[in-house]
Design an enzyme around this catalytic site. Structure first.
Site, PDB file in Angstrom:
ATOM      1  N   HIS A  99     -27.943  27.766  -1.862  1.00 34.65           N
ATOM      2  CA  HIS A  99     -26.749  27.603  -1.027  1.00 34.65           C
ATOM      3  C   HIS A  99     -26.954  28.239   0.340  1.00 34.65           C
ATOM      4  CE1 HIS A  99     -26.364  31.336  -3.351  1.00 34.65           C
ATOM      5  NE2 HIS A  99     -25.704  31.830  -2.319  1.00 34.65           N
ATOM      6  N   HIS A 101     -25.051  29.783   3.697  1.00 32.48           N
ATOM      7  CA  HIS A 101     -23.810  30.383   4.187  1.00 32.48           C
ATOM      8  C   HIS A 101     -23.633  29.970   5.654  1.00 32.48           C
ATOM      9  CE1 HIS A 101     -23.491  33.639   0.990  1.00 32.48           C
ATOM     10  NE2 HIS A 101     -24.755  33.312   0.861  1.00 32.48           N
TER      11      HIS A 101
HETATM   12  P1  AMP Z   1     -25.526  34.946  -2.515  1.00 34.05           P
HETATM   13  O1  AMP Z   1     -25.450  36.431  -2.491  1.00 34.05           O
HETATM   14  O2  AMP Z   1     -26.264  34.386  -1.324  1.00 34.05           O
HETATM   15  O3  AMP Z   1     -26.037  34.408  -3.834  1.00 34.05           O
HETATM   16  O4  AMP Z   1     -24.054  34.442  -2.294  1.00 34.05           O
HETATM   17  C1  AMP Z   1     -23.205  34.058  -3.321  1.00 34.05           C
HETATM   18  C2  AMP Z   1     -21.861  33.853  -2.690  1.00 34.05           C
HETATM   19  O5  AMP Z   1     -21.069  33.090  -3.570  1.00 34.05           O
HETATM   20  C3  AMP Z   1     -21.096  35.148  -2.406  1.00 34.05           C
HETATM   21  O6  AMP Z   1     -20.806  35.229  -1.013  1.00 34.05           O
HETATM   22  C4  AMP Z   1     -19.839  35.013  -3.244  1.00 34.05           C
HETATM   23  O7  AMP Z   1     -18.694  35.522  -2.619  1.00 34.05           O
HETATM   24  C5  AMP Z   1     -19.731  33.514  -3.448  1.00 34.05           C
HETATM   25  N1  AMP Z   1     -19.029  33.077  -4.644  1.00 34.05           N
HETATM   26  C6  AMP Z   1     -19.216  33.522  -5.915  1.00 34.05           C
HETATM   27  N2  AMP Z   1     -18.405  32.847  -6.775  1.00 34.05           N
HETATM   28  C7  AMP Z   1     -17.706  31.954  -6.017  1.00 34.05           C
HETATM   29  C8  AMP Z   1     -16.719  30.979  -6.308  1.00 34.05           C
HETATM   30  N3  AMP Z   1     -16.273  30.778  -7.557  1.00 34.05           N
HETATM   31  N4  AMP Z   1     -16.197  30.272  -5.287  1.00 34.05           N
HETATM   32  C9  AMP Z   1     -16.636  30.475  -4.013  1.00 34.05           C
HETATM   33  N5  AMP Z   1     -17.582  31.361  -3.679  1.00 34.05           N
HETATM   34  C10 AMP Z   1     -18.116  32.111  -4.665  1.00 34.05           C
END
Ligand code: AMP
Ligand code: ZN
Length: 136
Positions: A99, A101
């Site tokens: 993903h 950001h």
């Molecule tokens: P990463 O640390 O790059 O793996 O980022 C994961 C991101 O996913 C974090 O910024 C979380 O806040 C976000 N996240 C986790 N669960 C959800 C969800 N159910 N809906 C939207 N964002 C999420």
């Protein structure tokens, strides 16, 4: 992938604030935003990491990221945006589904840039050669 939160969001088993969808990608608001409008853009097909994501899919995702960044800027009157991707646990990747950001930024948001490390000319040269040798 059975236990992947993002795969569950794609299947509609977990709700999200969807802002964009096409055949290959979904974009939705991050649940713990660094800034209001912080968006995640994911491929609908599960890949654990950026490294494992096919390059043709990455080629297709870039224009989507650009489109969303522009829309965030316009809708939030932001001054800029960061595009980020955490690849691997050491880099802060918590969810093993590739993903990107996109984080809206404001001139006065007080978010700081990353610190820098000292690097000698010898190290710059050595690191340059060692990275170049590994590019396939
Ligand atoms: P990463 O640390 O790059 O793996 O980022 C994961 C991101 O996913 C974090 O910024 C979380 O806040 C976000 N996240 C986790 N669960 C959800 C969800 N159910 N809906 C939207 N964002 C999420
Ligand atoms: Zn997944």
């Amino acid at each position: 992938m059975k236990d992947c939160i993002f795969c569950k969001i794609i299947k509609g088993e977990i709700p999200c604030h969807k802002i964009y969808e096409d055949d290959n990608f979904l974009a939705f608001l991050d649940i713990q935003p660094i800034a209001k409008g912080h968006t995640l853009i994911i491929p609908k097909k599960h890949y654990n990491t950026f490294e494992e994501t096919p390059s043709d899919l990455l080629e297709k995702i870039m224009p989507v990221i650009q489109k969303i960044g522009i829309a965030l800027k316009k809708s939030l009157a932001a001054d800029g945006f960061n595009i980020g991707l955490n690849n691997g646990q050491a880099a802060g990747q918590l969810i093993l589904h590739t993903h990107f950001h996109v984080i809206p930024r404001f001139n006065d948001d007080g978010l700081h840039t990353w610190p820098s490390v000292k690097c000698t000319e010898e190290e710059f040269k050595q690191i340059t050669e060692s990275i170049k040798a590994k590019i396939k």
